[in-house]
Design a protein around this motif. Structure first.
Motif, PDB file in Angstrom:
ATOM      1  N   GLN A 208      50.840  51.291  33.796  1.00  0.00           N
ATOM      2  CA  GLN A 208      51.442  49.997  33.490  1.00  0.00           C
ATOM      3  C   GLN A 208      51.132  49.050  34.637  1.00  0.00           C
ATOM      4  OE1 GLN A 208      55.705  50.149  33.031  1.00  0.00           O
ATOM      5  NE2 GLN A 208      55.951  47.926  33.140  1.00  0.00           N
ATOM      6  N   PHE A 209      50.668  47.836  34.298  1.00  0.00           N
ATOM      7  CA  PHE A 209      50.327  46.881  35.348  1.00  0.00           C
ATOM      8  C   PHE A 209      50.824  45.490  34.980  1.00  0.00           C
ATOM      9  CE2 PHE A 209      46.788  46.917  32.410  1.00  0.00           C
ATOM     10  CZ  PHE A 209      46.345  45.608  32.342  1.00  0.00           C
ATOM     11  N   THR A 210      50.842  44.604  35.974  1.00  0.00           N
ATOM     12  CA  THR A 210      51.391  43.265  35.794  1.00  0.00           C
ATOM     13  C   THR A 210      50.284  42.224  35.691  1.00  0.00           C
ATOM     14  OG1 THR A 210      51.534  42.859  38.179  1.00  0.00           O
ATOM     15  CG2 THR A 210      53.436  43.898  37.121  1.00  0.00           C
ATOM     16  N   LYS A 211      50.635  41.083  35.114  1.00  0.00           N
ATOM     17  CA  LYS A 211      49.763  39.906  35.058  1.00  0.00           C
ATOM     18  C   LYS A 211      50.653  38.695  35.324  1.00  0.00           C
ATOM     19  CE  LYS A 211      48.554  37.841  31.282  1.00  0.00           C
ATOM     20  NZ  LYS A 211      47.981  37.395  29.977  1.00  0.00           N
ATOM     21  N   LEU A 212      50.818  38.369  36.609  1.00  0.00           N
ATOM     22  CA  LEU A 212      51.795  37.365  37.012  1.00  0.00           C
ATOM     23  C   LEU A 212      51.126  36.195  37.722  1.00  0.00           C
ATOM     24  CD1 LEU A 212      54.514  39.811  38.428  1.00  0.00           C
ATOM     25  CD2 LEU A 212      54.456  38.755  36.160  1.00  0.00           C
ATOM     26  N   GLY A 213      51.852  35.092  37.817  1.00  0.00           N
ATOM     27  CA  GLY A 213      51.359  33.924  38.540  1.00  0.00           C
ATOM     28  C   GLY A 213      50.131  33.320  37.874  1.00  0.00           C
ATOM     29  N   ASP A 214      49.150  32.953  38.698  1.00  0.00           N
ATOM     30  CA  ASP A 214      47.945  32.297  38.181  1.00  0.00           C
ATOM     31  C   ASP A 214      47.127  33.202  37.267  1.00  0.00           C
ATOM     32  OD1 ASP A 214      48.605  30.013  39.521  1.00  0.00           O
ATOM     33  OD2 ASP A 214      47.268  30.359  41.223  1.00  0.00           O
ATOM     34  N   LEU A 215      47.332  34.513  37.346  1.00  0.00           N
ATOM     35  CA  LEU A 215      46.570  35.423  36.478  1.00  0.00           C
ATOM     36  C   LEU A 215      46.898  35.221  35.003  1.00  0.00           C
ATOM     37  CD1 LEU A 215      46.393  38.876  38.307  1.00  0.00           C
ATOM     38  CD2 LEU A 215      44.805  36.968  38.356  1.00  0.00           C
ATOM     39  N   ARG A 216      47.993  34.522  34.714  1.00  0.00           N
ATOM     40  CA  ARG A 216      48.336  34.288  33.309  1.00  0.00           C
ATOM     41  C   ARG A 216      47.289  33.426  32.607  1.00  0.00           C
ATOM     42  NH1 ARG A 216      51.338  30.726  36.335  1.00  0.00           N
ATOM     43  NH2 ARG A 216      51.569  28.574  35.594  1.00  0.00           N
ATOM     44  N   PHE A 217      46.467  32.719  33.392  1.00  0.00           N
ATOM     45  CA  PHE A 217      45.439  31.868  32.797  1.00  0.00           C
ATOM     46  C   PHE A 217      44.151  32.632  32.497  1.00  0.00           C
ATOM     47  CE2 PHE A 217      47.957  28.770  35.379  1.00  0.00           C
ATOM     48  CZ  PHE A 217      48.522  28.106  34.299  1.00  0.00           C
ATOM     49  N   LEU A 218      44.072  33.907  32.891  1.00  0.00           N
ATOM     50  CA  LEU A 218      42.889  34.709  32.586  1.00  0.00           C
ATOM     51  C   LEU A 218      42.950  35.202  31.145  1.00  0.00           C
ATOM     52  CD1 LEU A 218      42.326  36.978  35.731  1.00  0.00           C
ATOM     53  CD2 LEU A 218      41.269  34.795  35.180  1.00  0.00           C
ATOM     54  N   SER A 219      41.791  35.216  30.503  1.00  0.00           N
ATOM     55  CA  SER A 219      41.719  35.822  29.180  1.00  0.00           C
ATOM     56  C   SER A 219      41.803  37.340  29.316  1.00  0.00           C
ATOM     57  CB  SER A 219      40.406  35.438  28.487  1.00  0.00           C
ATOM     58  OG  SER A 219      39.307  36.056  29.150  1.00  0.00           O
ATOM     59  N   HIS A 220      42.003  38.012  28.189  1.00  0.00           N
ATOM     60  CA  HIS A 220      42.091  39.475  28.220  1.00  0.00           C
ATOM     61  C   HIS A 220      40.790  40.081  28.746  1.00  0.00           C
ATOM     62  CE1 HIS A 220      43.621  43.395  27.115  1.00  0.00           C
ATOM     63  NE2 HIS A 220      42.550  43.641  26.393  1.00  0.00           N
ATOM     64  N   LEU A 221      39.649  39.522  28.343  1.00  0.00           N
ATOM     65  CA  LEU A 221      38.357  40.041  28.795  1.00  0.00           C
ATOM     66  C   LEU A 221      38.198  39.861  30.303  1.00  0.00           C
ATOM     67  CD1 LEU A 221      35.591  41.233  28.151  1.00  0.00           C
ATOM     68  CD2 LEU A 221      34.779  38.917  27.656  1.00  0.00           C
ATOM     69  N   GLU A 222      38.580  38.697  30.822  1.00  0.00           N
ATOM     70  CA  GLU A 222      38.468  38.453  32.265  1.00  0.00           C
ATOM     71  C   GLU A 222      39.380  39.381  33.053  1.00  0.00           C
ATOM     72  OE1 GLU A 222      37.447  33.664  32.106  1.00  0.00           O
ATOM     73  OE2 GLU A 222      39.512  34.364  31.969  1.00  0.00           O
ATOM     74  N   LEU A 283      45.471  53.500  45.719  1.00  0.00           N
ATOM     75  CA  LEU A 283      44.072  53.109  45.886  1.00  0.00           C
ATOM     76  C   LEU A 283      43.739  51.872  45.047  1.00  0.00           C
ATOM     77  CD1 LEU A 283      42.407  56.649  45.821  1.00  0.00           C
ATOM     78  CD2 LEU A 283      42.582  55.114  47.793  1.00  0.00           C
ATOM     79  N   ALA A 284      44.240  51.835  43.820  1.00  0.00           N
ATOM     80  CA  ALA A 284      43.942  50.693  42.947  1.00  0.00           C
ATOM     81  C   ALA A 284      44.632  49.426  43.436  1.00  0.00           C
ATOM     82  CB  ALA A 284      44.360  51.010  41.514  1.00  0.00           C
ATOM     83  N   ASN A 285      45.901  49.524  43.827  1.00  0.00           N
ATOM     84  CA  ASN A 285      46.642  48.336  44.257  1.00  0.00           C
ATOM     85  C   ASN A 285      46.049  47.712  45.514  1.00  0.00           C
ATOM     86  OD1 ASN A 285      48.437  48.320  42.148  1.00  0.00           O
ATOM     87  ND2 ASN A 285      50.057  49.399  43.241  1.00  0.00           N
ATOM     88  N   PRO A 289      43.733  41.992  42.597  1.00  0.00           N
ATOM     89  CA  PRO A 289      44.057  40.629  43.033  1.00  0.00           C
ATOM     90  C   PRO A 289      45.558  40.372  43.002  1.00  0.00           C
ATOM     91  CG  PRO A 289      43.211  40.615  40.788  1.00  0.00           C
ATOM     92  CD  PRO A 289      43.045  42.016  41.296  1.00  0.00           C
ATOM     93  N   CYS A 290      45.971  39.335  43.703  1.00  0.00           N
ATOM     94  CA  CYS A 290      47.389  38.967  43.751  1.00  0.00           C
ATOM     95  C   CYS A 290      47.891  38.653  42.342  1.00  0.00           C
ATOM     96  CB  CYS A 290      47.568  37.757  44.662  1.00  0.00           C
ATOM     97  SG  CYS A 290      49.277  37.214  44.835  1.00  0.00           S
ATOM     98  N   GLY A 291      49.025  39.230  41.986  1.00  0.00           N
ATOM     99  CA  GLY A 291      49.591  39.037  40.653  1.00  0.00           C
ATOM    100  C   GLY A 291      49.337  40.196  39.720  1.00  0.00           C
ATOM    101  N   CYS A 292      48.414  41.081  40.106  1.00  0.00           N
ATOM    102  CA  CYS A 292      48.115  42.267  39.298  1.00  0.00           C
ATOM    103  C   CYS A 292      48.425  43.500  40.134  1.00  0.00           C
ATOM    104  CB  CYS A 292      46.656  42.266  38.857  1.00  0.00           C
ATOM    105  SG  CYS A 292      46.211  43.654  37.775  1.00  0.00           S
ATOM    106  N   ARG A 293      49.401  44.267  39.719  1.00  0.00           N
ATOM    107  CA  ARG A 293      49.801  45.477  40.427  1.00  0.00           C
ATOM    108  C   ARG A 293      50.106  46.579  39.421  1.00  0.00           C
ATOM    109  NH1 ARG A 293      47.699  43.591  43.883  1.00  0.00           N
ATOM    110  NH2 ARG A 293      48.296  43.124  46.024  1.00  0.00           N
TER     111      ARG A 293
END
Length: 435
Positions: A208-222, A283-285, A289-293
């Motif tokens: 399970q991972f997050t998509k927070l902050g500016d990452l909300r503007f990324l498409s699913h593919l990105e 290792l992954a974290n 990028p910031c906002g994805c953990r």
């Protein structure tokens, strides 16, 4: 059939050529549309003005940064969408900066200095010029991956890069035309790649991972590409698919809408060897990028069902400023839900407006005041392969909000759940796992 104006881009054999004017592009588009009707063809034409703008910035110099800022200050946003493209504002920005945009689209001589000459792409100008002449004469340049080196200049500059390109071809061990040492390296690496492809995955990790902050503007593919790159940098033993074009073996859950944050994104990763879930997370974290953990991970059976098949419901929370609402929001939503009438939202799609009945995908909604001047609306929406509810559609209907108001609202997905014998549980808990 999609039609667009050809843009002679930098570092290509056509970088010296002129891009046709807007009027000429529109004339050719009209000609194609006229004849397409007689042949039962559907033609989609890219806006010739937008193609001109793309050509200007593709072939331009650093002075265009002034134009870009000026256009932004004049309200140019999301110009990739036709409904937001403001051609007059762009022309005004060029005038304000006293820059002639059409000079960037002109034909150039081979000896003219180019704005991108300081960028070395390793391919020589002489090779690009010879390629242009071959293109004009209709001659085909063989692929160096199986017909040998064509003398573009890369091999003499960075030999390892040629080696990497050759490896991608399935007949790499047969390639001639590179140095003996490179050929030997190619053979060894080719064997390693095929050995890696032959390995069976030893572990499947669901995380399970997050998509927070500016990452909300990324498409699913990105977002998926960013995650795959992070896992590679973390040197995790990701397994690869087999076949002509091996890809990392990852499977993602349903895409969250662009502009919406999430604490509950899910994915599966197949690994070549066993890794503890704690090491996988750490290792992954360190590379994400910031906002994805990654917040949690478990090992699941290799043959477990895909996430997309298992998910049933997603829970969203929307924070609505009270100034956007007339009256009591709790009473308004209660009236809407108690009525038997359909809750119709109009959704904009590439094919026009589409009517969506929110009642069919909304299982529950709750409202409460959180802090001063802020409503929190919790929405339980179906999120399965057969039906998928969007929180913005639900807010339009339940709260009487337009698009401008929705832009001021923070929407976040709090959880996604699976239905197991009538019980809603986390995707991480529906299969037996190992720590």
């Amino acid at each position: 059939v999609s039609i667009a104006t050809f843009i002679p881009k930098p570092h290509t054999p056509f970088q010296w050529d002129e891009q046709i004017p807007i009027e000429e592009a529109m004339r050719k588009q009209e000609l194609l549309l006229k004849h397409a009707k007689q042949r039962r063809l559907t033609i989609r034409c890219h806006d010739a003005r937008m193609s001109a703008l793309e050509g200007i910035f593709a072939r331009g110099d650093r002075r265009l940064s002034q134009v870009l800022l000026e256009a932004y200050l004049r309200g140019c946003r999301f110009d990739g969408w036709d409904e937001y493209f403001n051609w007059d504002a762009w022309l005004a920005a060029f005038d304000a900066c006293e820059i002639d945009p059409w000079s960037y689209l002109r034909k150039r001589d081979f000896d003219d200095p180019l704005p991108w000459d300081h960028v070395d792409c390793l391919v020589s100008k002489s090779f690009l010029q010879s390629e242009r002449m071959r293109a004009v004469n209709g001659a085909v340049t063989p692929d160096c991956r199986w017909k040998g080196c064509q003398g573009c200049g890369v091999n003499s500059a960075v030999e390892q890069l040629c080696e990497r390109i050759v490896i991608t071809h399935r007949d790499a061990h047969k390639v001639q035309g590179v140095s003996r040492q490179v050929s030997e390296n190619v053979r060894q690496r080719y064997a390693q790649v095929h050995q890696m492809m032959a390995l069976e995955p030893q572990q499947r990790v669901r995380f399970q991972f997050t998509k927070l902050g500016d990452l909300r503007f990324l498409s699913h593919l990105e977002l998926t590409k960013a995650l795959i790159r992070a896992l590679r940098r973390a040197q995790l033993p990701i397994a690869y698919s087999r076949g002509f074009n091996p890809q990392p073996r990852l499977a993602f859950g349903p895409a969250s809408p662009v502009g919406i944050e999430s604490e509950a994104e899910y994915a599966d990763a197949w690994l070549e060897r066993w890794v503890s879930t704690n090491d996988f997370i750490q290792l992954a974290n360190a590379q994400l990028p910031c906002g994805c953990r990654i917040v949690e991970a478990v090992s699941i059976p290799l043959n477990a069902d895909a996430i997309a098949v298992q998910l049933k419901l997603s829970i969203y929370q929307a924070y609505v400023p009270a100034r956007l609402i007339d009256g009591n929001l709790q009473e308004r939503i209660a009236r809407r839900l108690s009525s038997d009438e359909p809750l119709i939202a109009l959704r904009e799609t590439p094919k026009g407006r589409r009517r969506v009945d929110i009642r069919k995908v909304l299982s529950n909604a709750a409202v409460q005041m959180v802090g001063e001047g802020m409503w929190m609306v919790e929405l339980h929406l179906e999120d399965s392969q057969s039906a998928k509810g969007r929180p913005d559609d639900a807010l339009r209907v339940l709260c009487d909000l337009d698009d401008d108001a929705l832009h001021e609202i923070r929407i976040i997905k709090r959880s996604s759940l699976c239905d197991v014998n009538g019980l809603l549980i986390s995707p991480l808990a529906i299969v037996p796992h190992h720590s």
